[in-house]
Write an enzyme that holds these catalytic residues in place. Structure first.
Site, PDB file in Angstrom:
ATOM      1  N   TYR A 142      -0.398  -2.478 -10.591  1.00 23.91           N
ATOM      2  CA  TYR A 142      -1.271  -1.777  -9.722  1.00 23.91           C
ATOM      3  C   TYR A 142      -1.015  -0.357  -8.802  1.00 23.91           C
ATOM      4  CZ  TYR A 142      -3.446  -2.032  -4.388  1.00 23.91           C
ATOM      5  OH  TYR A 142      -4.220  -1.723  -3.259  1.00 23.91           O
ATOM      6  N   ASP A 237       4.400   5.339 -11.027  1.00 20.37           N
ATOM      7  CA  ASP A 237       4.219   4.954  -9.716  1.00 20.37           C
ATOM      8  C   ASP A 237       6.092   4.287  -9.004  1.00 20.37           C
ATOM      9  OD1 ASP A 237       3.971   4.015  -7.855  1.00 20.37           O
ATOM     10  OD2 ASP A 237       1.731   3.394  -8.000  1.00 20.37           O
ATOM     11  N   LYS A 265       6.442   2.701   0.589  1.00 19.30           N
ATOM     12  CA  LYS A 265       7.232   1.981   0.462  1.00 19.30           C
ATOM     13  C   LYS A 265       8.330   2.402   1.571  1.00 19.30           C
ATOM     14  CE  LYS A 265       4.614  -1.530  -1.474  1.00 19.30           C
ATOM     15  NZ  LYS A 265       3.628  -1.328  -2.642  1.00 19.30           N
TER      16      LYS A 265
HETATM   17  C1  LIG Z   1       1.938  -1.036  -2.734  1.00 22.85           C
HETATM   18  C2  LIG Z   1       1.590   0.033  -4.128  1.00 22.85           C
HETATM   19  C3  LIG Z   1       0.829   0.741  -3.934  1.00 22.85           C
HETATM   20  C4  LIG Z   1       0.307   1.089  -2.770  1.00 22.85           C
HETATM   21  O1  LIG Z   1       0.293   1.746  -1.548  1.00 22.85           O
HETATM   22  P1  LIG Z   1      -0.033   1.830  -0.304  1.00 22.85           P
HETATM   23  O2  LIG Z   1       0.928   2.141   0.457  1.00 22.85           O
HETATM   24  O3  LIG Z   1      -0.027   0.688  -0.046  1.00 22.85           O
HETATM   25  O4  LIG Z   1      -1.627   2.642  -0.410  1.00 22.85           O
HETATM   26  C5  LIG Z   1       0.888   1.806  -5.535  1.00 22.85           C
HETATM   27  N1  LIG Z   1       1.669   1.163  -6.347  1.00 22.85           N
HETATM   28  C6  LIG Z   1       2.224   0.867  -6.080  1.00 22.85           C
HETATM   29  C7  LIG Z   1       2.847   0.645  -7.548  1.00 22.85           C
HETATM   30  C8  LIG Z   1       2.714  -0.329  -5.423  1.00 22.85           C
HETATM   31  O5  LIG Z   1       3.062  -0.418  -5.550  1.00 22.85           O
END
Ligand SMILES: *Cc1c(COP(=O)(O)O)cnc(C)c1O
Length: 420
Positions: A142, A237, A265
């Protein structure tokens, strides 16, 4: 009718599904979402005053738990100086220097407000720098909700993509390729076929959004090698794994150097902060240094910078990760013979893999309807036992430095009671 039911009935009238992010609606576990009113340390309290040990922890930012005193003090102090300036400021400079001095693959960094934005920016830089259009992502990863990432493997030919959301144009889908995780042969075939057209390959180096699917080092290394060979930029990511699996995240642990990396995060300590960073020559593509446009009214606001700085300062010496690993091993030991579920854990990132799906795998597919239904039962039993878990079988749960050994033992006991 409890207080949460009353609030949710009102919320459904004014907000789609009653929530501001879909998983919060409890659709995957059933029932009314529990409305929470405050949280401290490892505890979260609902609007009726019931307290839960929180292992969802807002899906990842709270590695120090809720309202860590040092983070609260930093944010309170920042708030007395102004919420946002819309100018250059020393606080974002300090956080940028903290990150770039510690993480050699982040030569330059830009702060944004969400992981989604960080990914959008990394992808735009990659397309500009390479002059190519196509993107490669992996099934079961994701990357937030940018159009080009809301693409999944279709049912047709391998790599043939399909929109994962309504409203994503076919023309956008057509430029994203989706490859299975843990499959060097498929990866190599895709690069042979289309490597010359790819701007970037983006991956969660620790996939943690469709269960926890730790990848083999060889698979990540092959991806990096293929990227190099075909002049495709490698984007890690690390929105979940950054500052979570160690201060250097997965780039630090694997020794694989991404060209660009995204953080979110933990980097904001619970406030809305994310970052895109990487090689200086690539980051120099960003406006105003270069031609790639990106901007943010609240980007690098001093409250977020203060929360992020206080959080990273606490993590910098590495002792927090050792303490988290101790908690994790305690959880391993206490859940080894849990019926129906197998704990998959990487540091403080944990997931219950449904045992009926066979041994844990490195690619998605374990979450059958039956497994999801069993998780729903487990979730509600845990809730009744005073434990707040993520309201979806696909979500990982987290340990924090605010959890005690007793909290982990309480979780293991509740799991043994609740597991089927
Ligand atoms: C949470 C997450 C996102 C998206 O971040 P948001 O702050 O919710 O837009 C993108 N990549 C990964 C791996 C994530 O866990």
């Amino acid at each position: 009718m409890g207080a949460s039911d009353d609030l949710h009935a009102r919320a459904l009238r004014v907000t789609p599904g009653g929530v501001h992010s879909p998983v919060r609606a409890f659709r995957q576990v059933g029932g009314t979402p529990v409305y929470m009113r405050e949280a401290h340390g490892a505890r979260i309290t609902d609007v009726e005053g019931r307290e839960y040990i929180d292992f969802c922890l807002a899906f990842g930012p709270l590695i120090l738990g809720h309202g860590d005193p040092g983070v609260v003090a930093a944010v309170r102090d920042a708030a007395t100086r102004g919420f946002t300036f819309g100018t250059a400021d020393p606080y974002s400079l300090q956080l940028a220097e903290t990150i770039t001095s510690r993480l050699p693959w982040v030569e330059q960094v830009r702060f944004l407000n969400s992981g989604t934005e960080a990914v959008m920016t990394a992808l735009r830089i990659a397309r500009a720098a390479t002059g190519r259009t196509k993107l490669l992502k992996f099934e079961g990863c994701y990357h937030g909700h940018a159009d080009s990432m809301l693409v999944e493997a279709g049912s047709g030919m391998a790599g043939e993509p399909a929109a994962a959301s309504a409203g994503v144009p076919a023309a956008v889908v057509a430029d994203t390729r989706v490859c299975p995780l843990d499959d060097e042969a498929a990866l190599t075939a895709l690069f042979d076929r289309e490597g010359g057209a790819l701007a970037a390959a983006i991956i969660e180096p620790l996939p943690a959004n469709f269960g926890l699917l730790p990848q083999r080092q060889e698979f990540l290394a092959r991806l990096a090698a293929l990227c190099r060979q075909h002049d495709v930029l490698l984007i890690f990511d690390e929105v979940i794994s950054g500052f979570r699996t160690g201060f250097g995240g997965m780039a630090g642990l694997t020794g694989i150097r991404p060209d660009l990396v995204t953080y979110g995060k933990i980097i904001g300590g619970g406030l809305g902060v994310a970052a895109c960073g990487g090689r200086a020559d690539l980051m120099q593509q960003l406006a105003p240094a270069g031609p790639v446009y990106q901007a943010g009214t609240l980007a690098a606001n001093p409250l977020g910078m203060a929360a992020g700085q206080a959080t990273l300062d606490r993590l910098a010496d590495g002792t927090a990760y050792l303490a988290l690993e101790d908690l994790g091993q305690l959880l391993d030991d206490a859940t080894r013979d849990l019926p129906g579920w197998t704990l998959v854990r990487h540091g403080s990132v944990c997931w219950l893999h449904p045992a009926d799906a066979g041994p844990p795998r490195r690619a998605p597919g374990a979450l059958t309807p039956a497994a999801r239904a069993r998780y729903a039962t487990l979730f509600h039993r845990l809730l009744a036992a005073g434990i707040y878990f993520p309201p979806s079988a696909a979500e990982v749960f987290f340990l924090s430095t605010a959890h005690s050994d007793e909290d982990v033992v309480a979780l293991a006991e509740a799991l043994h009671e609740a597991a089927t």
